[in-house]
Design a protein around this motif. Structure first.
Motif, PDB file in Angstrom:
ATOM      1  N   ASN A  85      46.686  48.103  43.695  1.00  0.00           N
ATOM      2  CA  ASN A  85      46.022  49.155  42.926  1.00  0.00           C
ATOM      3  C   ASN A  85      44.522  48.883  42.844  1.00  0.00           C
ATOM      4  N   LYS A  86      43.794  49.916  42.495  1.00  0.00           N
ATOM      5  CA  LYS A  86      42.330  49.849  42.476  1.00  0.00           C
ATOM      6  C   LYS A  86      41.802  48.893  41.415  1.00  0.00           C
ATOM      7  N   ALA A  87      42.404  48.870  40.244  1.00  0.00           N
ATOM      8  CA  ALA A  87      41.913  48.007  39.164  1.00  0.00           C
ATOM      9  C   ALA A  87      41.986  46.534  39.546  1.00  0.00           C
ATOM     10  N   LYS A  88      43.107  46.096  40.094  1.00  0.00           N
ATOM     11  CA  LYS A  88      43.244  44.697  40.506  1.00  0.00           C
ATOM     12  C   LYS A  88      42.301  44.380  41.658  1.00  0.00           C
ATOM     13  N   ALA A  89      42.164  45.318  42.590  1.00  0.00           N
ATOM     14  CA  ALA A  89      41.258  45.126  43.719  1.00  0.00           C
ATOM     15  C   ALA A  89      39.821  44.986  43.221  1.00  0.00           C
TER      16      ALA A  89
END
Length: 63
Positions: free
Chosen positions: A17-21
């Motif tokens: 997901n974008k947040a973890k990335a």
């Protein structure tokens, strides 16, 4: 796509997901000379280092 866009896409695929990335990309990493991956990826050598780090993470070898 430019190298930064490619790294963003690869990181989202690796982390799911974008947040973890985004969290991974924006924190300095000792393995990357204490630079954040997103900063390092701005030149060709740095891009290749970040790409390799993401590939290792994807295969379970590094964090």
């Amino acid at each position: 796509m430019n190298p930064i866009e490619l790294i963003l896409l690869q990181a989202e695929q690796v982390f799911g997901n974008k947040a973890k990335a985004d969290a991974w990309l924006n924190q300095p990493k000792a393995s990357l000379g204490n630079q954040s991956p997103i900063e390092l990826a701005r030149n060709e050598v740095g891009y290749l280092m970040v790409k390799d780090a993401l590939e290792r993470i994807d295969h379970g070898y590094a964090g």
